[in-house]
Design a protein around this motif. Structure first.
Motif, PDB file in Angstrom:
ATOM      1  N   TYR A   1      -0.638  -6.869 -11.050  1.00 56.02           N
ATOM      2  CA  TYR A   1      -0.023  -5.725 -11.737  1.00 56.02           C
ATOM      3  C   TYR A   1       1.451  -5.610 -11.324  1.00 56.02           C
ATOM      4  O   TYR A   1       2.316  -5.348 -12.155  1.00 56.02           O
TER       5      TYR A   1
ATOM      6  N   TYR B   1      -8.623   7.597  -9.966  1.00 61.67           N
ATOM      7  CA  TYR B   1      -9.295   8.815 -10.431  1.00 61.67           C
ATOM      8  C   TYR B   1     -10.624   9.111  -9.735  1.00 61.67           C
ATOM      9  O   TYR B   1     -11.254  10.123 -10.050  1.00 61.67           O
TER      10      TYR B   1
ATOM     11  N   GLU C   1       2.948  -0.690  -5.924  1.00 59.90           N
ATOM     12  CA  GLU C   1       1.670  -1.135  -6.516  1.00 59.90           C
ATOM     13  C   GLU C   1       1.031  -2.128  -5.555  1.00 59.90           C
ATOM     14  O   GLU C   1       1.670  -3.078  -5.117  1.00 59.90           O
ATOM     15  N   ILE C   2      -0.246  -1.913  -5.269  1.00 62.53           N
ATOM     16  CA  ILE C   2      -0.919  -2.740  -4.258  1.00 62.53           C
ATOM     17  C   ILE C   2      -1.416  -4.071  -4.830  1.00 62.53           C
ATOM     18  O   ILE C   2      -1.480  -5.071  -4.121  1.00 62.53           O
ATOM     19  N   GLU C   3      -1.769  -4.112  -6.112  1.00 57.97           N
ATOM     20  CA  GLU C   3      -2.332  -5.338  -6.706  1.00 57.97           C
ATOM     21  C   GLU C   3      -1.205  -6.255  -7.160  1.00 57.97           C
ATOM     22  O   GLU C   3      -0.356  -5.846  -7.973  1.00 57.97           O
TER      23      GLU C   3
ATOM     24  N   SER D   1       4.834   1.318 -15.988  1.00 54.74           N
ATOM     25  CA  SER D   1       5.198   2.087 -17.195  1.00 54.74           C
ATOM     26  C   SER D   1       6.161   3.232 -16.868  1.00 54.74           C
ATOM     27  O   SER D   1       7.094   3.501 -17.636  1.00 54.74           O
TER      28      SER D   1
ATOM     29  N   HIS E   1      -4.498  -3.937 -18.075  1.00 56.74           N
ATOM     30  CA  HIS E   1      -4.717  -2.819 -17.152  1.00 56.74           C
ATOM     31  C   HIS E   1      -5.463  -1.746 -17.929  1.00 56.74           C
ATOM     32  O   HIS E   1      -4.980  -1.304 -18.976  1.00 56.74           O
TER      33      HIS E   1
ATOM     34  N   ASP F   1       0.277   8.219 -11.504  1.00 56.70           N
ATOM     35  CA  ASP F   1      -1.043   8.101 -12.143  1.00 56.70           C
ATOM     36  C   ASP F   1      -1.968   7.406 -11.131  1.00 56.70           C
ATOM     37  O   ASP F   1      -2.254   6.224 -11.258  1.00 56.70           O
TER      38      ASP F   1
ATOM     39  N   LYS G   1      -0.320   3.471 -19.382  1.00 56.59           N
ATOM     40  CA  LYS G   1       0.106   4.693 -20.066  1.00 56.59           C
ATOM     41  C   LYS G   1       1.260   4.402 -21.040  1.00 56.59           C
ATOM     42  O   LYS G   1       2.120   3.561 -20.764  1.00 56.59           O
TER      43      LYS G   1
ATOM     44  N   LEU H   1       1.341  -1.228 -14.068  1.00 57.41           N
ATOM     45  CA  LEU H   1       2.216  -2.169 -14.778  1.00 57.41           C
ATOM     46  C   LEU H   1       3.653  -1.656 -14.879  1.00 57.41           C
ATOM     47  O   LEU H   1       4.447  -2.197 -15.653  1.00 57.41           O
TER      48      LEU H   1
ATOM     49  N   ASP I   1       0.832  -1.200   0.000  1.00 62.41           N
ATOM     50  CA  ASP I   1       0.000   0.000   0.000  1.00 62.41           C
ATOM     51  C   ASP I   1       0.875   1.263   0.000  1.00 62.41           C
ATOM     52  O   ASP I   1       1.751   1.423   0.856  1.00 62.41           O
ATOM     53  N   ALA I   2       0.613   2.136  -0.959  1.00 60.98           N
ATOM     54  CA  ALA I   2       1.441   3.333  -1.102  1.00 60.98           C
ATOM     55  C   ALA I   2       1.406   4.213   0.149  1.00 60.98           C
ATOM     56  O   ALA I   2       2.429   4.782   0.546  1.00 60.98           O
TER      57      ALA I   2
ATOM     58  N   THR J   1      -5.786   1.309 -17.711  1.00 63.42           N
ATOM     59  CA  THR J   1      -5.215   2.655 -17.868  1.00 63.42           C
ATOM     60  C   THR J   1      -3.695   2.625 -18.071  1.00 63.42           C
ATOM     61  O   THR J   1      -3.004   3.548 -17.634  1.00 63.42           O
TER      62      THR J   1
HETATM   63  C1  LIG Z   1      -4.258   4.581 -12.889  1.00 64.29           C
HETATM   64  S1  LIG Z   1      -3.522   3.108 -12.402  1.00 64.29           S
HETATM   65  C2  LIG Z   1      -1.803   3.298 -12.890  1.00 64.29           C
HETATM   66  C3  LIG Z   1      -1.507   2.716 -14.243  1.00 64.29           C
HETATM   67  C4  LIG Z   1      -0.056   2.901 -14.660  1.00 64.29           C
HETATM   68  N1  LIG Z   1       0.208   4.287 -14.969  1.00 64.29           N
HETATM   69  C5  LIG Z   1       0.342   2.016 -15.838  1.00 64.29           C
HETATM   70  O1  LIG Z   1       0.779   2.543 -16.887  1.00 64.29           O
HETATM   71  O2  LIG Z   1       0.213   0.804 -15.735  1.00 64.29           O
HETATM   72  C6  LIG Z   1      -3.453   3.269 -10.652  1.00 64.29           C
HETATM   73  C7  LIG Z   1      -2.857   2.091  -9.939  1.00 64.29           C
HETATM   74  O3  LIG Z   1      -2.785   2.379  -8.541  1.00 64.29           O
HETATM   75  C8  LIG Z   1      -2.941   1.169  -7.838  1.00 64.29           C
HETATM   76  N2  LIG Z   1      -3.323   1.501  -6.455  1.00 64.29           N
HETATM   77  C9  LIG Z   1      -4.547   1.910  -6.005  1.00 64.29           C
HETATM   78  N3  LIG Z   1      -4.508   2.156  -4.689  1.00 64.29           N
HETATM   79  C10 LIG Z   1      -3.234   1.906  -4.287  1.00 64.29           C
HETATM   80  C11 LIG Z   1      -2.557   1.996  -3.046  1.00 64.29           C
HETATM   81  N4  LIG Z   1      -3.198   2.380  -1.930  1.00 64.29           N
HETATM   82  N5  LIG Z   1      -1.234   1.688  -2.992  1.00 64.29           N
HETATM   83  C12 LIG Z   1      -0.570   1.298  -4.121  1.00 64.29           C
HETATM   84  N6  LIG Z   1      -1.157   1.183  -5.326  1.00 64.29           N
HETATM   85  C13 LIG Z   1      -2.469   1.490  -5.417  1.00 64.29           C
HETATM   86  C14 LIG Z   1      -3.994   0.418  -8.625  1.00 64.29           C
HETATM   87  O4  LIG Z   1      -3.984  -0.977  -8.371  1.00 64.29           O
HETATM   88  C15 LIG Z   1      -3.647   0.805 -10.069  1.00 64.29           C
HETATM   89  O5  LIG Z   1      -2.865  -0.187 -10.690  1.00 64.29           O
END
Ligand SMILES: C[S@@+](CC[C@H](N)C(=O)[O-])C[C@H]1O[C@@H](n2cnc3c(N)ncnc32)[C@H](O)[C@@H]1O
Length: 249
Positions: free
Chosen positions: A222, A33, A217-219, A201, A169, A30, A173, A199, A11-12, A171
């Motif tokens: 990914y 949203y 990245e939490i997932e 990027s 994924h 990123d 980028k 992922l 978790d970030a 989104t």
């Molecule tokens: C908009 S996406 C980013 C996509 C990325 N720019 C790419 O090109 O693959 C946001 C990411 O934040 C991750 N995320 C959401 N909450 C989070 C958290 N609390 N800690 C870490 N990652 C988190 C999601 O699983 C998701 O993959």
């Protein structure tokens, strides 16, 4: 863990607390949203594959830019820049929290040259994404020719072969866009942080441009894909670099 990148499957909001003060040159990220509330669900068609209009589970928790303020301000260097992809519904919140803390708060537009069509033809295509950009005087800035410095960049959304199929994924980028941004706002060997890396990027763009990368990245699926991409970049770069810039240890 890699020589030039440290990536974490966690978790970030927790991990950010462990990043040392003033150790990051550019936050290029990123985050979620908060668009789920506006979603009408996936769109199904008989003649083409479903359109993912529903983003993902990770967008269902409300992200509040205020919750990132303390750690972003603590980890960024005084010469650093912060660039954040931001949806229309959150731009006001990012501005409210971060504009008072920086000399400059600007937006940048990514124009997608191949956006998803509007099948019902009742509204604009969603062909632009916003990136909010902030910095203080004395920040790192590689100004190119005037005509290269518009706050606008045009490129297609991620297409094959760059687009990762498994896991998909929604989104992902384009590395071309991320490279453009980080080459302007950081120098070689600088440290780039993406706490919501998906992922990876941003990491791919960072390593390809001789920057260091910290990603969170939490997932797990990914994260694993990001790790694989960064690993393969290390392998590809070996014959040309003479040294591995991204090796597991
Ligand atoms: C908009 S996406 C980013 C996509 C990325 N720019 C790419 O090109 O693959 C946001 C990411 O934040 C991750 N995320 C959401 N909450 C989070 C958290 N609390 N800690 C870490 N990652 C988190 C999601 O699983 C998701 O993959």
């Amino acid at each position: 863990m890699y020589k030039n990148s440290d990536i974490y499957n966690t978790d970030a909001f927790t991990k950010l607390k462990e990043i040392p003060d003033h150790s990051v040159d550019l936050i290029l990220t990123d985050p979620p949203y908060n668009l789920s509330a506006y979603s009408t669900g996936n769109m199904k068609f008989s003649w083409r594959k479903e359109i993912n209009n529903d983003l993902a589970q990770w967008d269902k928790k409300d992200l509040n830019p205020a919750d990132l303020k303390e750690d972003f301000m603590r980890v960024i260097k005084p010469t650093g820049n912060i660039f954040v992809f931001c949806s229309y519904n959150l731009i006001g919140k990012w501005h409210e929290v971060f504009d008072p803390l920086f000399d400059t708060f600007q937006f940048f537009v990514w124009h997608k040259s191949n956006p998803i069509p509007k099948f019902r033809k009742a509204g604009f295509l969603n062909s632009c994404e916003l990136i909010v950009c902030m910095w203080n005087k004395g920040h790192t800035w590689n100004f190119g020719k005037q005509n290269e410095m518009h706050n606008f960049f045009e490129s297609p959304i991620c297409m094959s072969p760059e687009r990762i199929k498994e896991p998909n994924h929604p989104t992902q980028k384009p590395v071309k866009l991320l490279s453009h941004l980080l080459k302007i706002a950081s120098a070689e060997n600088d440290t780039i942080l993406d706490p919501f890396m998906g992922l990876g990027s941003t990491g791919v763009a960072a390593l390809a441009n001789n920057r260091k990368f910290i990603g969170i990245e939490i997932e797990e699926n990914y994260f694993n894909s990001a790790k694989k991409r960064l690993d393969s970049l290390a392998i590809e770069s070996l014959p040309f670099q003479g040294v591995s810039r991204c090796v597991c240890y």
